[in-house]
Design an enzyme around this catalytic site. Structure first.
Site, PDB file in Angstrom:
ATOM      1  CB  CYS A 129     -52.347  -3.113  -1.858  1.00 55.35           C
ATOM      2  SG  CYS A 129     -52.560  -4.595  -2.863  1.00 55.35           S
TER       3      CYS A 129
ATOM      4  NE  ARG B 299     -56.224  -2.068  -2.448  1.00 58.43           N
ATOM      5  CZ  ARG B 299     -56.503  -1.638  -1.216  1.00 58.43           C
ATOM      6  NH1 ARG B 299     -56.852  -0.388  -1.019  1.00 58.43           N
ATOM      7  NH2 ARG B 299     -56.431  -2.459  -0.180  1.00 58.43           N
TER       8      ARG B 299
END
Lengths: 137, 285
Positions: free
Chosen positions: B239, B244
């Protein structure tokens, strides 16, 4: 201010923000943001007639507790203050004012509002210079 | 939860409520917002902060074995403790903390399905009382940076390989190169926008429902399988800084049972700032 007092201070401003909302007739609307944790703050600045002090200031924003509490605290600190005094305000002073022990791992959140206010003042001055040049021409 | 490949890594709010006083269980809250814990947390939970506790203070890296041992000891966590992570933002930072614990091989690490939001939505008890546990003995191995962590040069090799899958879990606008950060977030952080060549776009939050719990095994299988991310492949997720993508790593590894999944924590802030690495950009603006 010990750690717990600093936390209470921040939570009070986060849960009951002062000077939050748009400011009618603001001289400058300045958005600011922090990519580290997604905080955004917009500063609304109204400068006094003499052009040398903060008449009114407000903010809007979203994000973590520290960034939003710091914006609220800052608006109380600077209302009525000479712009030159805000020029002298150091990010470290802001961190100390908020409670270094609590905010030291999130310095960008803690200083986002101050940085945005400084940018707003710079824009105000540039706008004034530009307006003066336009009037001369 | 029974259909997941490793259902034992998820607990629900009832399970947590039943184990609040279990000395073999330690609840760990990990949030993006550092002051949420102070506003109220699940009784008995300790806080672990991704900046202060899990990152090296100078080098862009994670804490070392010695610091990890001290951290866990200070939270009353021993090698045999069942650690249950939960947090804000769909457990985004909770899975990140779990991933770091797994770098040191902590045996029993789980996620509270639905996280902080679900616990609060159900009107369950929160406290501001910070627990104080006696120090525990924790002995960790050296950090394993090979099994579940990927580095830039390895990712570069993956671009040319078959039998692999790169998963970009950022928002579509970040993937296309229109933005260098999430929508509504300021556009800073990297010098170039786009994605790593051959990477497919599957935003991380597509793996959860509105109540922050994970989607079913079948839904997740369809979500990833439809983009060619299948268990026969070596998978790397990335990410912006690896937070994430730790969530996607958790989904692929534990809920879908992929045998080889790694998280590229250097992610776009490394790739998009590196000189000379290839980038694909589909945004034409």
């Amino acid at each position: 201010m010990d750690r717990q007092e600093a936390i209470e201070f921040l939570l009070d401003h986060y849960q009951h923000p002062r000077n939050r909302g748009q400011l009618e007739n603001a001289d400058v609307v300045m958005p600011g943001g922090n990519p580290g944790c997604g905080d955004v703050v917009t500063i609304y600045l109204k400068v006094g007639e003499a052009g040398d002090h903060v008449e009114q200031v407000s903010f809007e924003g979203e994000g973590c507790t520290i960034s939003q509490a710091a914006a609220s605290i800052l608006t109380e600190m600077v209302t009525g203050k000479p712009l030159s005094e805000i020029d002298q305000m150091d990010f470290n002073d802001m961190i100390d004012h908020l409670g270094r022990e609590v905010v030291n791992t999130r310095p960008r959140c803690a200083t986002l509002a101050l940085g945005t206010l400084k940018a707003a003042i710079t824009k105000y001055r540039n706008d004034q210079i530009r307006a003066g040049l336009d009037a001369d021409s | 939860m029974a259909d997941y490949a490793h259902p034992e890594v998820l607990v629900d709010t009832n399970w947590v409520a039943d184990h609040l006083n279990d000395p073999n269980v330690r609840l760990v809250e990990s949030n993006e917002d550092i002051l949420l814990y102070d506003q109220g947390h699940i009784p008995g939970a300790v806080k672990i902060d991704w900046v202060a506790d899990l990152n090296d203070p100078v080098v862009r890296d994670y804490l070392d074995r010695e610091r990890f041992e001290k951290l866990l000891s200070s939270k009353g966590i021993s090698n045999d403790t069942t650690v249950v992570f939960y947090g804000d933002k769909n457990n985004w930072w909770a899975t990140y903390a779990l991933w770091v614990f797994k770098l040191f091989g902590h045996k029993d690490a789980r996620i509270l399905n639905g996280g902080r939001a679900k616990w609060i939505a159900e009107g369950r008890e929160l406290t501001r009382e910070v627990p104080n546990y006696p120090p525990a003995k924790y002995v960790a191995p050296e950090r394993d940076d090979k099994t579940i962590r990927a580095f830039r040069d390895e990712v570069k090799e993956y671009i040319k390989k078959s039998g692999v899958a790169l998963v970009d879990v950022r928002s579509p606008a970040e993937y296309s190169g229109e933005r260098t950060h999430m929508p509504e977030y300021p556009q800073e952080g990297t010098l170039r926008g786009g994605h790593i060549p051959t990477a497919v776009s599957i935003p991380w939050a597509q793996a959860v429902r509105e109540d922050s719990t994970f989607k079913s095994f079948e839904e997740l299988q369809e979500l990833y399988g439809s983009k060619g991310v299948t268990p026969d492949k070596d998978v790397i997720a990335y990410c912006r800084i690896g937070e994430r993508s730790s969530h996607t790593w958790f989904v692929l590894k534990y809920l879908l049972g992929f045998p080889k999944v790694r998280n590229y924590d250097g992610s776009w802030t490394e790739w998009g700032n590196s000189v000379g690495v290839p980038i694909e950009k589909t945004y034409q603006g």
